[in-house]
Design an enzyme around this catalytic site. Structure first.
Site, PDB file in Angstrom:
ATOM      1  N   SER A  73      50.725  55.777  38.527  1.00 15.72           N
ATOM      2  CA  SER A  73      50.711  57.180  38.086  1.00 15.72           C
ATOM      3  C   SER A  73      51.804  58.040  38.707  1.00 15.72           C
ATOM      4  O   SER A  73      51.988  59.182  38.274  1.00 15.72           O
ATOM      5  CB  SER A  73      49.356  57.802  38.394  1.00 15.72           C
ATOM      6  OG  SER A  73      48.410  57.325  37.482  1.00 15.72           O
ATOM      7  N   LYS A  76      54.146  59.466  36.271  1.00  8.91           N
ATOM      8  CA  LYS A  76      53.779  60.515  35.312  1.00  8.91           C
ATOM      9  C   LYS A  76      54.586  61.807  35.453  1.00  8.91           C
ATOM     10  O   LYS A  76      55.079  62.330  34.446  1.00  8.91           O
ATOM     11  CB  LYS A  76      52.280  60.813  35.415  1.00  8.91           C
ATOM     12  CG  LYS A  76      51.388  59.649  34.968  1.00  8.91           C
ATOM     13  CD  LYS A  76      49.930  59.950  35.321  1.00  8.91           C
ATOM     14  CE  LYS A  76      48.985  58.849  34.897  1.00  8.91           C
ATOM     15  NZ  LYS A  76      47.605  59.108  35.410  1.00  8.91           N
ATOM     16  N   TYR A 198      53.363  53.536  27.958  1.00 10.54           N
ATOM     17  CA  TYR A 198      52.650  54.018  29.154  1.00 10.54           C
ATOM     18  C   TYR A 198      52.336  52.873  30.123  1.00 10.54           C
ATOM     19  O   TYR A 198      52.582  52.977  31.328  1.00 10.54           O
ATOM     20  CB  TYR A 198      51.366  54.743  28.720  1.00 10.54           C
ATOM     21  CG  TYR A 198      50.477  55.085  29.881  1.00 10.54           C
ATOM     22  CD1 TYR A 198      50.809  56.110  30.759  1.00 10.54           C
ATOM     23  CD2 TYR A 198      49.302  54.358  30.132  1.00 10.54           C
ATOM     24  CE1 TYR A 198      49.999  56.411  31.852  1.00 10.54           C
ATOM     25  CE2 TYR A 198      48.495  54.654  31.207  1.00 10.54           C
ATOM     26  CZ  TYR A 198      48.846  55.677  32.072  1.00 10.54           C
ATOM     27  OH  TYR A 198      48.053  55.967  33.154  1.00 10.54           O
ATOM     28  N   TYR A 250      44.730  64.635  41.376  1.00  8.35           N
ATOM     29  CA  TYR A 250      43.550  64.630  40.510  1.00  8.35           C
ATOM     30  C   TYR A 250      42.514  65.645  40.969  1.00  8.35           C
ATOM     31  O   TYR A 250      42.880  66.761  41.335  1.00  8.35           O
ATOM     32  CB  TYR A 250      42.944  63.214  40.435  1.00  8.35           C
ATOM     33  CG  TYR A 250      43.965  62.165  40.100  1.00  8.35           C
ATOM     34  CD1 TYR A 250      44.620  62.192  38.881  1.00  8.35           C
ATOM     35  CD2 TYR A 250      44.307  61.177  41.009  1.00  8.35           C
ATOM     36  CE1 TYR A 250      45.565  61.233  38.565  1.00  8.35           C
ATOM     37  CE2 TYR A 250      45.244  60.221  40.699  1.00  8.35           C
ATOM     38  CZ  TYR A 250      45.871  60.253  39.479  1.00  8.35           C
ATOM     39  OH  TYR A 250      46.806  59.323  39.178  1.00  8.35           O
ATOM     40  N   VAL A 268      47.592  54.437  41.615  1.00  8.93           N
ATOM     41  CA  VAL A 268      46.620  53.430  42.059  1.00  8.93           C
ATOM     42  C   VAL A 268      47.269  52.240  42.758  1.00  8.93           C
ATOM     43  O   VAL A 268      46.589  51.437  43.379  1.00  8.93           O
ATOM     44  CB  VAL A 268      45.709  52.893  40.930  1.00  8.93           C
ATOM     45  CG1 VAL A 268      44.662  53.901  40.520  1.00  8.93           C
ATOM     46  CG2 VAL A 268      46.511  52.421  39.741  1.00  8.93           C
TER      47      VAL A 268
HETATM   48  N1  GLN Z   1      47.846  52.182  35.215  1.00  5.21           N
HETATM   49  C1  GLN Z   1      46.843  53.059  35.732  1.00  5.21           C
HETATM   50  C2  GLN Z   1      45.907  53.477  34.607  1.00  5.21           C
HETATM   51  O1  GLN Z   1      46.391  53.871  33.595  1.00  5.21           O
HETATM   52  C3  GLN Z   1      47.471  54.255  36.375  1.00  5.21           C
HETATM   53  C4  GLN Z   1      46.442  55.199  36.937  1.00  5.21           C
HETATM   54  C5  GLN Z   1      46.797  55.723  38.292  1.00  5.21           C
HETATM   55  O2  GLN Z   1      47.739  55.289  38.961  1.00  5.21           O
HETATM   56  N2  GLN Z   1      45.992  56.624  38.774  1.00  5.21           N
HETATM   57  O3  GLN Z   1      44.709  53.443  34.740  1.00  5.21           O
END
Ligand code: GLN
Length: 404
Positions: A73, A76, A198, A250, A268
């Site tokens: 993420s 993003k 994505y 988040y 993550v």
């Molecule tokens: N690839 C992960 C997902 O889409 C990315 C989420 C994250 O890093 N919080 O669930």
């Protein structure tokens, strides 16, 4: 001669405390490695590194700063910056909002009226944002994203094909989010096309040093401090940092901003990028995550750094910095010397002194601004208003140097 005189043995006043903070938190093994895809469960949970890169392009590393991991993420905000840079905020805003959702990263957070995802840092918003990237095939779009992320990192970044395959094979929840966004009109492409880009962007391999350079690019108004390339518009960098400040961690973002006080984004994979605007980017990595999906040790390192080095953005000295080096009046002529940043509070101070000087009989005000390193539009405007006003009253305003 002692070792301290050896030029190779000087302390690095940034690397050493960074390494000390990493060492301080090394024993903390709380949290769990993400297991939402089988591929993630195989990572070495103990990897732990940090890097800091300044807007001057200096790199400081500590721990396992060169260990590769997937960006997840943390991609993003950068893809969002790319979209804003290419399409402008208003167009991007039609598809994805800028409000914190207060919900977990994979929640179904779509505006009940418009169907727009709340922000680009939750999965639904990130999928919609990737779909805004131009290109005729998913492959072409991902290549553009990869090239952009690489430009932010200042080196060619690669895809972890196994993580990508695993993300794709286990991506039903993300596809479901994409379907919902598509049904409300927010998602511009087919679900398969959008999620493919994505999943790939999440699977780009980085190190903490890459994240630090990427963060420093945001800190440096979109100019990569290593390559000196403007990789995104200045406005895109500003807006992206704002969203990181409000939504980057988040449903832990409010607590994070209060305690750490730096815009940040976690993934993550255990990576976090944090930014001190105009100064530096920090990348940290440790795979064990807390219940919000943020790296436990990564968060701890950033919290310690923020405390040890007063990095909280809203921390400020209780006396504003003075831009005035000297201010003297002699026989109807007032001479002021300014330096540093000419901002609103500086303009306020200078204007007050100008009016006092005129009230005291000065007919000429000479300002030496050659030491001013930056002037803000608003401050210049105030200064021009007062200068015109005084000139209409036959006061001579002479500016040496350039306030633009
Ligand atoms: N690839 C992960 C997902 O889409 C990315 C989420 C994250 O890093 N919080 O669930």
């Amino acid at each position: 001669m002692t070792a301290a005189n050896d030029s190779t043995d000087h302390p690095d006043p940034i690397r050493d405390p960074l390494a000390e903070v990493v060492a301080r938190h090394r024993q903390n093994t709380s949290g769990d490695v993400a297991t939402y895809i089988p591929e993630r469960a195989t990572v070495d949970a103990d990897g732990f590194g940090a890097a800091l890169v300044s807007v001057h392009g200096k790199v400081h590393r500590a721990g396992d700063a060169d260990r590769p991991f997937t960006i997840q993420s943390v991609s993003k905000p950068f893809v969002y910056a790319m979209a804003v840079s290419e399409l402008g905020l208003e167009e991007v805003h039609r598809h994805v909002g800028v409000e914190p959702s207060g919900e977990p990263f994979n929640a179904i957070s779509l505006d009940p009226d418009t169907g727009r995802p709340d922000n680009p840092l939750i999965n639904a918003g990130a999928i919609v944002t990737s779909a805004l990237v131009d290109g005729s095939t998913a492959n072409e779009r991902f290549e553009r994203v990869r090239t952009f992320l690489s430009a932010c990192a200042g080196r060619e970044l690669d895809l972890d094909v196994e993580v990508f395959a695993s993300e794709s094979a286990n991506g039903d929840r993300n596809r479901a989010l994409a379907h919902l966004a598509r049904s409300s009109g927010a998602l511009r492409r087919s679900v398969d096309d959008a999620t493919e880009v994505y999943f790939r962007q999440c699977s780009v391999i980085v190190t903490t040093e890459d994240l630090a350079v990427m963060g420093a690019t945001l800190a440096n108004s979109g100019v990569n401090p290593l390559t000196k390339r403007q990789v995104m518009s200045e406005r895109a960098a500003t807006i992206t940092l704002s969203i990181m400040a409000t939504c980057g961690m988040y449903d832990h973002s409010g607590e994070w901003m209060a305690r750490v006080g730096l815009p940040a984004k976690s993934g993550v994979g255990g990576g976090i990028v944090a930014v001190q605007p105009a100064q530096f980017g920090i990348g940290v990595h440790s795979p064990r995550l807390d219940s919000w999906g943020n790296s436990v040790r990564g968060s701890a390192v950033l919290q310690s750094l923020s405390q040890d080095f007063d990095l909280h953005l809203f921390d400020h000295p209780n006396e504003p910095r003075s831009p005035i080096v000297s201010w003297e009046t002699d026989g109807g002529v007032t001479v002021g010397v300014l330096r540093g940043e000419f901002d609103l509070i500086s303009a306020e101070a200078v204007i007050e002194l100008m009016l006092e000087a005129v009230a005291g009989g000065s007919r000429t005000i000479r300002l030496d601004v050659t030491g001013v390193t930056r002037s803000r539009t608003g401050a210049r405007h105030l200064f021009q208003v007062i200068s015109r006003h005084l000139e209409a009253r036959d006061i001579d305003i002479v500016v040496e140097g350039n306030l633009d």
